[in-house]
Design a protein around this motif. Structure first.
Motif, PDB file in Angstrom:
ATOM      1  N   VAL A 219      -7.304  -4.802 -15.266  1.00  0.00           N
ATOM      2  CA  VAL A 219      -7.260  -5.474 -13.968  1.00  0.00           C
ATOM      3  C   VAL A 219      -7.698  -4.469 -12.904  1.00  0.00           C
ATOM      4  CG1 VAL A 219      -5.798  -6.614 -12.260  1.00  0.00           C
ATOM      5  CG2 VAL A 219      -5.385  -6.982 -14.703  1.00  0.00           C
ATOM      6  N   THR A 220      -8.689  -4.831 -12.102  1.00  0.00           N
ATOM      7  CA  THR A 220      -9.120  -3.959 -11.008  1.00  0.00           C
ATOM      8  C   THR A 220      -8.827  -4.635  -9.676  1.00  0.00           C
ATOM      9  OG1 THR A 220     -11.396  -4.821 -11.061  1.00  0.00           O
ATOM     10  CG2 THR A 220     -10.920  -2.874 -12.391  1.00  0.00           C
ATOM     11  N   ARG A 221      -8.271  -3.856  -8.759  1.00  0.00           N
ATOM     12  CA  ARG A 221      -7.940  -4.341  -7.426  1.00  0.00           C
ATOM     13  C   ARG A 221      -8.303  -3.287  -6.388  1.00  0.00           C
ATOM     14  NH1 ARG A 221      -1.975  -7.289  -8.272  1.00  0.00           N
ATOM     15  NH2 ARG A 221      -2.726  -8.966  -9.642  1.00  0.00           N
ATOM     16  N   THR A 222      -8.233  -3.662  -5.123  1.00  0.00           N
ATOM     17  CA  THR A 222      -8.678  -2.757  -4.067  1.00  0.00           C
ATOM     18  C   THR A 222      -7.784  -2.861  -2.840  1.00  0.00           C
ATOM     19  OG1 THR A 222     -10.578  -2.130  -2.716  1.00  0.00           O
ATOM     20  CG2 THR A 222     -10.255  -4.490  -3.084  1.00  0.00           C
ATOM     21  N   PHE A 223      -7.798  -1.783  -2.063  1.00  0.00           N
ATOM     22  CA  PHE A 223      -7.151  -1.790  -0.752  1.00  0.00           C
ATOM     23  C   PHE A 223      -8.145  -2.109   0.359  1.00  0.00           C
ATOM     24  CE2 PHE A 223      -4.040   0.654  -3.137  1.00  0.00           C
ATOM     25  CZ  PHE A 223      -2.822   0.247  -2.592  1.00  0.00           C
ATOM     26  N   SER A 224      -9.400  -2.383   0.003  1.00  0.00           N
ATOM     27  CA  SER A 224     -10.443  -2.560   1.013  1.00  0.00           C
ATOM     28  C   SER A 224     -10.380  -3.891   1.745  1.00  0.00           C
ATOM     29  CB  SER A 224     -11.827  -2.422   0.364  1.00  0.00           C
ATOM     30  OG  SER A 224     -12.025  -1.127  -0.138  1.00  0.00           O
ATOM     31  N   LYS A 225      -9.920  -4.925   1.086  1.00  0.00           N
ATOM     32  CA  LYS A 225     -10.017  -6.281   1.639  1.00  0.00           C
ATOM     33  C   LYS A 225      -8.742  -6.687   2.370  1.00  0.00           C
ATOM     34  CE  LYS A 225     -14.058  -6.346  -0.256  1.00  0.00           C
ATOM     35  NZ  LYS A 225     -15.239  -6.091   0.556  1.00  0.00           N
ATOM     36  N   ALA A 226      -7.762  -7.210   1.661  1.00  0.00           N
ATOM     37  CA  ALA A 226      -6.546  -7.685   2.323  1.00  0.00           C
ATOM     38  C   ALA A 226      -5.839  -6.568   3.085  1.00  0.00           C
ATOM     39  CB  ALA A 226      -5.597  -8.298   1.295  1.00  0.00           C
ATOM     40  N   ALA A 230     -11.101  -0.579   4.065  1.00  0.00           N
ATOM     41  CA  ALA A 230     -12.466  -0.499   3.525  1.00  0.00           C
ATOM     42  C   ALA A 230     -13.107   0.861   3.769  1.00  0.00           C
ATOM     43  CB  ALA A 230     -13.322  -1.610   4.144  1.00  0.00           C
ATOM     44  N   ASN A 231     -12.833   1.477   4.898  1.00  0.00           N
ATOM     45  CA  ASN A 231     -13.456   2.759   5.239  1.00  0.00           C
ATOM     46  C   ASN A 231     -12.920   3.896   4.381  1.00  0.00           C
ATOM     47  OD1 ASN A 231     -14.536   5.058   6.694  1.00  0.00           O
ATOM     48  ND2 ASN A 231     -14.815   3.690   8.443  1.00  0.00           N
ATOM     49  N   PHE A 232     -11.727   3.753   3.832  1.00  0.00           N
ATOM     50  CA  PHE A 232     -11.110   4.847   3.080  1.00  0.00           C
ATOM     51  C   PHE A 232     -11.424   4.812   1.590  1.00  0.00           C
ATOM     52  CE2 PHE A 232      -7.416   5.815   6.242  1.00  0.00           C
ATOM     53  CZ  PHE A 232      -8.336   6.420   7.078  1.00  0.00           C
ATOM     54  N   ARG A 233     -11.896   3.680   1.072  1.00  0.00           N
ATOM     55  CA  ARG A 233     -12.349   3.579  -0.311  1.00  0.00           C
ATOM     56  C   ARG A 233     -11.275   3.993  -1.319  1.00  0.00           C
ATOM     57  NH1 ARG A 233     -14.195   0.449  -0.749  1.00  0.00           N
ATOM     58  NH2 ARG A 233     -15.645   0.748  -2.457  1.00  0.00           N
ATOM     59  N   VAL A 234     -10.351   3.093  -1.561  1.00  0.00           N
ATOM     60  CA  VAL A 234      -9.357   3.346  -2.604  1.00  0.00           C
ATOM     61  C   VAL A 234      -9.065   2.041  -3.342  1.00  0.00           C
ATOM     62  CG1 VAL A 234      -7.495   3.164  -0.887  1.00  0.00           C
ATOM     63  CG2 VAL A 234      -7.025   4.186  -3.112  1.00  0.00           C
ATOM     64  N   GLY A 235      -9.233   2.083  -4.646  1.00  0.00           N
ATOM     65  CA  GLY A 235      -8.921   0.953  -5.510  1.00  0.00           C
ATOM     66  C   GLY A 235      -8.120   1.443  -6.693  1.00  0.00           C
ATOM     67  N   TYR A 236      -7.614   0.513  -7.485  1.00  0.00           N
ATOM     68  CA  TYR A 236      -6.814   0.915  -8.645  1.00  0.00           C
ATOM     69  C   TYR A 236      -7.023  -0.068  -9.786  1.00  0.00           C
ATOM     70  CZ  TYR A 236      -3.591  -2.648  -6.826  1.00  0.00           C
ATOM     71  OH  TYR A 236      -3.040  -3.819  -6.376  1.00  0.00           O
ATOM     72  N   ALA A 237      -6.860   0.450 -10.988  1.00  0.00           N
ATOM     73  CA  ALA A 237      -6.918  -0.364 -12.192  1.00  0.00           C
ATOM     74  C   ALA A 237      -5.566  -0.337 -12.865  1.00  0.00           C
ATOM     75  CB  ALA A 237      -7.984   0.158 -13.147  1.00  0.00           C
ATOM     76  N   VAL A 238      -5.223  -1.461 -13.492  1.00  0.00           N
ATOM     77  CA  VAL A 238      -4.005  -1.558 -14.297  1.00  0.00           C
ATOM     78  C   VAL A 238      -4.435  -1.974 -15.703  1.00  0.00           C
ATOM     79  CG1 VAL A 238      -1.689  -2.518 -14.491  1.00  0.00           C
ATOM     80  CG2 VAL A 238      -2.778  -2.350 -12.238  1.00  0.00           C
ATOM     81  N   ALA A 239      -4.084  -1.159 -16.697  1.00  0.00           N
ATOM     82  CA  ALA A 239      -4.478  -1.428 -18.077  1.00  0.00           C
ATOM     83  C   ALA A 239      -3.529  -0.681 -19.002  1.00  0.00           C
ATOM     84  CB  ALA A 239      -5.910  -0.974 -18.324  1.00  0.00           C
ATOM     85  N   ARG A 240      -3.544  -1.043 -20.271  1.00  0.00           N
ATOM     86  CA  ARG A 240      -2.728  -0.304 -21.232  1.00  0.00           C
ATOM     87  C   ARG A 240      -3.090   1.177 -21.169  1.00  0.00           C
ATOM     88  NH1 ARG A 240      -0.768  -3.770 -25.349  1.00  0.00           N
ATOM     89  NH2 ARG A 240      -0.342  -5.801 -24.378  1.00  0.00           N
ATOM     90  N   ALA A 241      -2.126   2.021 -21.460  1.00  0.00           N
ATOM     91  CA  ALA A 241      -2.271   3.467 -21.275  1.00  0.00           C
ATOM     92  C   ALA A 241      -3.551   4.054 -21.879  1.00  0.00           C
ATOM     93  CB  ALA A 241      -1.037   4.190 -21.804  1.00  0.00           C
ATOM     94  N   PRO A 242      -3.963   3.684 -23.105  1.00  0.00           N
ATOM     95  CA  PRO A 242      -5.199   4.270 -23.643  1.00  0.00           C
ATOM     96  C   PRO A 242      -6.431   3.930 -22.802  1.00  0.00           C
ATOM     97  CG  PRO A 242      -3.898   3.289 -25.404  1.00  0.00           C
ATOM     98  CD  PRO A 242      -3.278   2.846 -24.115  1.00  0.00           C
TER      99      PRO A 242
END
Length: 359
Positions: A219-226, A230-242
């Motif tokens: 799952v990929t999500r971002t802090f840019s929209k809601a 957007a100017n700081f460019r930070v997003g995150y992924a959630v996935a099984r540890a491997p």
């Protein structure tokens, strides 16, 4: 004499399509102009975010925390996921690049809907992989049955963009689970939820529940929209540890700045204010959709912070007409235009334009 040559990049590099960002509006005398071309949040930073960011600005001579320790801890607590299942990067788009870099060998296939996010074919080509584009339906939705049929022995990754950028519709949880049941377990599925906070529909996708039940889902999500970062460019992924570990392994060292990390943490802490702003944008979205449809347009369901006009060869004319009234939209030549939900005045102009533009 030996023939002189120059260094040459890999063949795929010359095939990478250019990313076309949303352009800023043209200044017009006596008229406030609005940028509705980049799906930006029109609100200023949430309470406490500027202060948190400024607290790190004075440390600009030091490297940021490469391990994003505090950010991972905040995300883990906020979403009730293990820290080991997280990976941060410079926006969710960077995570998509990293996934393809980590999992695709040259020539491997990546299946995704089209039209969808403009960066997908760029990221696929940069990884020397092969795009398999499955047309969206007439109403701008993912054709998940056709996407499942497009999977071959060469498929390494499938991307599901929900809500779909730029057309707007989102897939349902029922449809997504049915699709995942058809995807081989060795194929990685990216669930791109850049606009998840704006979704208001029955049977909406629960990306975190999907990741908990499917070991091949990222799952990929971002802090840019809601969240408006957007100017700081930070997003995150959630996935099984491997999987998350593989993304961290190919990440750019110190890629997420300390300012961005501090701002993201403060934004998570300001969730009450965030949700109020999102509800305001969702209400504006409904007002715009209703107004545009009342003007005679048949536009797709809108579940992000934007709407889609399927204009075909009239796209450039529509973009020019929008420019004339002080709003800039994002045209996709020969296909249509995506228009962000912005300030009420900008939205009013869009509704008026929908009524006056020759259909």
């Amino acid at each position: 004499m030996t023939e002189q040559t120059t260094p040459q990049p890999r063949a795929n590099v010359g095939k990478i399509p250019a990313y076309v960002p949303g352009k800023p509006p043209v200044p017009r005398a006596g008229l406030t102009t609005y940028k509705l071309s980049s799906n930006e949040n029109p609100y200023p930073p949430l309470s406490g975010v500027v202060e948190a960011a400024m607290g790190v600005v004075g440390q600009m001579n030091r490297y940021p925390d490469m391990g994003c320790t505090d950010l991972y801890a905040a995300l883990a607590e906020h979403f009730d996921v293990p820290v080991e299942d997280l990976s941060a990067a410079t926006g969710s788009v960077a995570l998509i690049y990293q996934i393809l870099q980590a999992f695709c060998d040259p020539g491997d296939e990546v299946v995704y809907a089209w039209r969808s996010f403009e960066a997908y074919p760029i990221a696929v080509t940069a990884a020397a992989a092969t795009s398999v584009q499955v047309p969206v339906t007439a109403t701008g939705e993912h054709d998940l049955d056709a996407m499942a049929e497009a999977i071959t022995d060469r498929t390494k990754v499938v991307i599901v963009c929900t809500p779909n950028n730029p057309t707007g519709p989102a897939v349902t949880q029922t449809a997504l689970l049915g699709f995942l049941a058809k995807v081989p377990s060795h194929v990685l599925v990216i669930l791109d939820e850049a606009y998840v906070e704006f979704v208001r529909m029955d049977d909406a996708v629960d990306g975190l529940a999907v990741y908990r039940e499917h070991a091949n889902v990222v799952v990929t999500r971002t802090f840019s929209k809601a969240y408006g970062l957007a100017n700081f460019r930070v997003g995150y992924a959630v996935a099984r540890a491997p999987l998350a570990g593989a993304l961290r392994a190919v990440s750019l060292p110190f890629g997420v700045s300390g300012v961005a990390q501090a701002a993201a943490i403060a934004s998570l802490q300001a969730e009450e204010h965030l949700l109020a702003r999102v509800e305001s944008l969702v209400a504006e979205r409904k007002r715009v959709v209703d107004g545009v449809r009342a003007a005679g347009w048949d536009i797709p369901d809108a579940q992000g912070n934007f709407i889609w006009f399927a204009l075909g060869d009239r796209t450039a004319d529509f973009a020019a007409a929008a420019d004339e009234v002080g709003i800039v939209v994002r045209p996709f030549a020969g296909e249509g235009a995506r228009v962000s939900i912005g300030e009420p005045e900008a939205n009013d102009r869009l509704i008026d334009l929908a009524g006056s533009f020759r259909r």
